[in-house]
Enzyme design. Structure first.
Site, short mmCIF file in Angstrom:
data_model
loop_
_atom_site.label_atom_id
_atom_site.label_comp_id
_atom_site.label_asym_id
_atom_site.label_seq_id
_atom_site.Cartn_x
_atom_site.Cartn_y
_atom_site.Cartn_z
N ASP A 58 23.39 37.15 32.09
CA ASP A 58 24.11 36.06 32.56
C ASP A 58 23.27 35.67 33.97
O ASP A 58 22.64 36.06 34.12
CB ASP A 58 25.84 36.22 33.00
CG ASP A 58 25.87 36.50 34.44
OD1 ASP A 58 24.85 37.63 34.92
OD2 ASP A 58 26.37 36.38 35.01
N SER B 249 27.31 32.78 39.04
CA SER B 249 27.58 33.52 38.04
C SER B 249 26.91 32.32 37.20
O SER B 249 26.05 31.79 36.39
CB SER B 249 28.66 33.78 38.38
OG SER B 249 28.61 35.22 37.09
N HIS B 250 28.47 32.88 35.42
CA HIS B 250 27.90 32.54 34.35
C HIS B 250 28.72 31.21 34.35
O HIS B 250 28.59 29.93 32.92
CB HIS B 250 29.22 33.69 33.27
CG HIS B 250 30.42 33.45 34.12
ND1 HIS B 250 30.70 34.26 34.63
CD2 HIS B 250 31.32 32.83 33.40
CE1 HIS B 250 31.91 34.49 34.90
NE2 HIS B 250 33.31 33.16 34.24
N GLU C 23 35.26 45.54 35.51
CA GLU C 23 35.77 45.09 35.00
C GLU C 23 35.70 44.62 33.52
O GLU C 23 34.99 44.73 33.11
CB GLU C 23 35.79 44.11 35.81
CG GLU C 23 36.28 44.46 37.95
CD GLU C 23 35.65 43.11 38.39
OE1 GLU C 23 36.45 42.97 39.42
OE2 GLU C 23 35.11 41.67 38.41
N ASP D 197 24.57 39.86 36.60
CA ASP D 197 25.22 40.82 37.01
C ASP D 197 26.66 41.29 36.15
O ASP D 197 27.40 42.39 35.56
CB ASP D 197 26.06 40.52 38.11
CG ASP D 197 26.74 39.36 38.01
OD1 ASP D 197 26.66 38.66 37.26
OD2 ASP D 197 28.09 39.56 38.73
N ARG D 198 26.32 40.26 35.07
CA ARG D 198 27.36 40.41 33.85
C ARG D 198 26.80 40.94 32.73
O ARG D 198 25.56 40.09 32.47
CB ARG D 198 27.86 39.49 33.23
CG ARG D 198 29.26 39.19 34.68
CD ARG D 198 29.87 37.78 34.30
NE ARG D 198 30.53 37.53 35.77
CZ ARG D 198 31.96 37.48 35.49
NH1 ARG D 198 32.93 37.83 34.88
NH2 ARG D 198 32.47 37.17 36.85
N ASP E 122 23.03 35.77 37.03
CA ASP E 122 22.47 36.37 37.82
C ASP E 122 22.38 37.68 37.42
O ASP E 122 22.08 38.27 38.75
CB ASP E 122 23.72 36.13 38.84
CG ASP E 122 24.47 36.32 38.77
OD1 ASP E 122 25.06 36.42 37.80
OD2 ASP E 122 25.28 37.40 40.13
N LYS F 11 27.92 44.44 40.51
CA LYS F 11 28.02 44.48 39.33
C LYS F 11 26.00 44.77 38.58
O LYS F 11 25.63 43.74 39.16
CB LYS F 11 28.47 43.63 38.09
CG LYS F 11 30.10 43.28 38.33
CD LYS F 11 30.34 41.86 37.41
CE LYS F 11 30.20 41.21 38.17
NZ LYS F 11 31.57 40.64 39.56
#
Length: 560
Positions: free
Chosen positions: A292, A121-122, A380, A296-297, A294, A393
């Site tokens: 981010d 992720s991040h 979230e 999703d954020r 991947d 996400k």
């Protein structure tokens, strides 16, 4: 197809005792996956063996990565082991790249048994950064607890793994590639697919692309700047926002995926997306977003750098879903948020007469709600929002939601948010992270905190910040009962709720890279009028948290 059958080899190994996946899969320092003999192979075997043999034989799986260092080598191992373990077909993104939302989309589209996503992720990339392996199940969402526990059980007793070490695949060659394996009746197939196509086609069914394109290209052209942070989203941003929706090429920055993400953590925050923040503060752009590693954020900024808190972003989206054709057609079936997220969404749900679900942290908890048709939108506080179009996400989807709202309302980001606050009140929200904490110390901290806040005497306590006094109304250890299947999940975070609905939350995070525990503390303070808070809300958070923690350890002088 290869002319000579490729041998399937069984390799002896020894189990590892630290391979139970967490909230977002198994994350470790890259050097662990790369340097520990058989560490990656053991985990992939445990993951594949957790799937019932009857379901696994001849099935289809999806594989993608965010492009971080070690992804290509890991993808090759996954291909070799999938072939040896009876998987019939792998669908892999071009050059190994697929965003997390795209993996979820493709799993659902082709009815795959699941997908493996190589991402942390991040978290930082590169040889000194983090690496992760995440398994999404057949609904396209993260593994539920039962699957994670099954993987962990296999990993603790694993003695061998099977692999086809001679199988080689060119991830840059689009198309189908068939391989004949020893003792296999059917060829093993790998399909290298365009990373963006399926995801883009899905978005076309959700949004009014012509309205967004008019916003970005019309007489009152909205100038935007989107930072892909050198993660997987670069190709998606260029293809969708620029090629499809008409944003100029220079609207998309840092769009070349890099193994180390250009030397900065690919985290869409005010700290790590500082160049975007600075560009937005210059006033040349009316809309800014960062995504981010991947995909999703996300983070949303308005003109002059106006920052949209992720909890507010979720609430504003919920209040304006009528701007999106997808929701106009299907209607609203419920909202959901993680417990740590502010209650801004709750007030939207109440105003729209929509059911609100409060879940533990972890996207997998939203899956049951969406699969049962109970939830349309969820999110979230950690910059993640999505809907029931997939089971993950979705950062770029969130960006398009914002652009759709702006196109319909013909207002800027700041005006939309402040109008929302005026109607439904404002949540001042902040989060403090304490990382690398000794796990035993973190455990005892949470245990002691729970003991104090659940004592009846705590309900009489008051905390003062300037002229404001916060009176405790209730406190508990959050427990979730899934309304769909009745599953009970306990010990999901300590909540202190004040009489004005402000909240203080303490939670142990399960999404770190394995270097100690992470204790997260959240504060949400509510205001329904224009009365300013004393100081900024981070200061308030510090004061209230300091007083609360001080009280919990016996320093009663902080109390009124």
């Amino acid at each position: 197809m290869e002319t000579n059958p490729i041998p399937v080899v069984t390799v002896q190994t020894s189990p590892f005792d630290d391979q139970r996946p967490g909230t977002n899969g198994l994350r470790r320092k890259t050097e662990v996956f790369e340097g520990k003999k058989n560490y990656l192979q053991n985990y992939i075997q445990s993951l594949l063996s957790s799937i019932d043999l009857r379901d696994r034989q001849g099935c289809t799986m999806v594989v993608g990565s965010d492009g971080r260092y070690f992804s290509r080598a890991a993808t090759e191992v996954i291909v070799q082991m999938a072939a040896a373990n009876g998987i019939g077909r792998l669908v892999i993104g071009h050059n190994g790249l697929l965003s997390t939302p795209a993996v979820s989309c493709i799993i659902r589209k082709i009815k795959a048994i699941g997908g493996i996503i190589l991402t942390a992720s991040h978290n930082p990339g590169g040889p000194g950064g983090d690496f992760g392996v995440k398994f999404n199940v057949a609904n396209g969402g993260p593994s539920p607890d039962t699957v994670m526990e099954k993987i962990a059980q296999v990993s603790r007793t694993l003695e061998e793994y099977t692999i086809c070490p001679d199988l080689r695949i060119d991830l840059a060659r689009l198309g189908r590639h068939d391989f004949d394996l020893e003792n296999k009746f059917k060829p093993f197939r790998v399909e290298i697919v365009d990373s963006v196509d399926v995801y883009l086609n899905m978005l076309r069914t959700i949004f009014d692309f012509s309205a967004i394109k008019s916003l970005l290209t019309g007489p009152e052209q909205l100038k935007i700047r989107v930072d892909a942070m050198n993660g997987v989203m670069g190709p998606y941003v260029r293809r969708i926002l620029c090629d499809e929706l008409g944003a100029p090429a220079n609207a998309a920055v840092n769009c070349v995926p890099l193994e180390d993400f250009g030397g900065r953590p690919p985290e869409p925050s005010l700290t790590y997306a500082a160049p975007l923040v600075d560009a937005m503060k210059g006033g040349d752009f009316g809309f800014g977003a960062a995504l981010d590693a991947d995909g999703d954020r996300y983070m949303i900024l308005g003109e002059n750098g106006f920052f949209v808190n992720p909890s507010d972003s979720l609430a504003v989206m919920a209040a304006n879903l009528s701007c999106i054709p997808y929701f106009r057609q299907l209607g609203l079936r419920g909202f959901a948020r993680s417990m740590a997220t502010s209650t801004a969404l709750d007030r939207v749900a109440k105003a729209l007469k929509v059911t609100l679900y409060e879940t533990p942290t972890g996207w997998r908890f939203f899956g049951n709600l969406m699969d049962s048709g109970s939830c349309s939108l969820c999110g979230e506080e950690s910059f993640g929002t999505s809907s029931d179009h997939i089971r993950e996400k979705d950062g770029l989807w969130s960006v398009l939601v914002w652009l759709s709202i702006m196109a319909v309302r013909k207002q800027g980001v700041e005006e939309i948010v402040k109008d929302h606050w005026a109607k439904l009140g404002r949540n001042y929200f902040c989060r403090f992270d304490y990382e690398g904490v000794d796990p035993r110390a973190a455990f005892y901290l949470m245990r002691d905190l729970e003991g104090v806040i659940t004592d009846k005497a705590f309900l009489t306590q008051k905390f003062a910040v300037g002229t404001n006094v916060y009176c405790v109304e209730r406190a508990d250890n959050f427990e979730y009962i899934d309304p769909v299947d009745g599953t009970v999940v306990r010990n999901q975070g300590l909540r202190i709720v004040f009489t004005d609905a402000s909240r203080l939350v303490f939670r142990l995070s399960g999404s770190g890279g394995g270097a100690g525990a992470t204790v997260r503390i959240y504060l949400s303070v509510i205001r329904y009028d224009e009365t300013p808070l004393p100081g900024n809300h981070n200061t308030i958070g510090s004061v209230v948290m300091t007083q609360a923690v001080a009280y919990l350890y016996g320093y009663h002088g902080y109390l009124t």
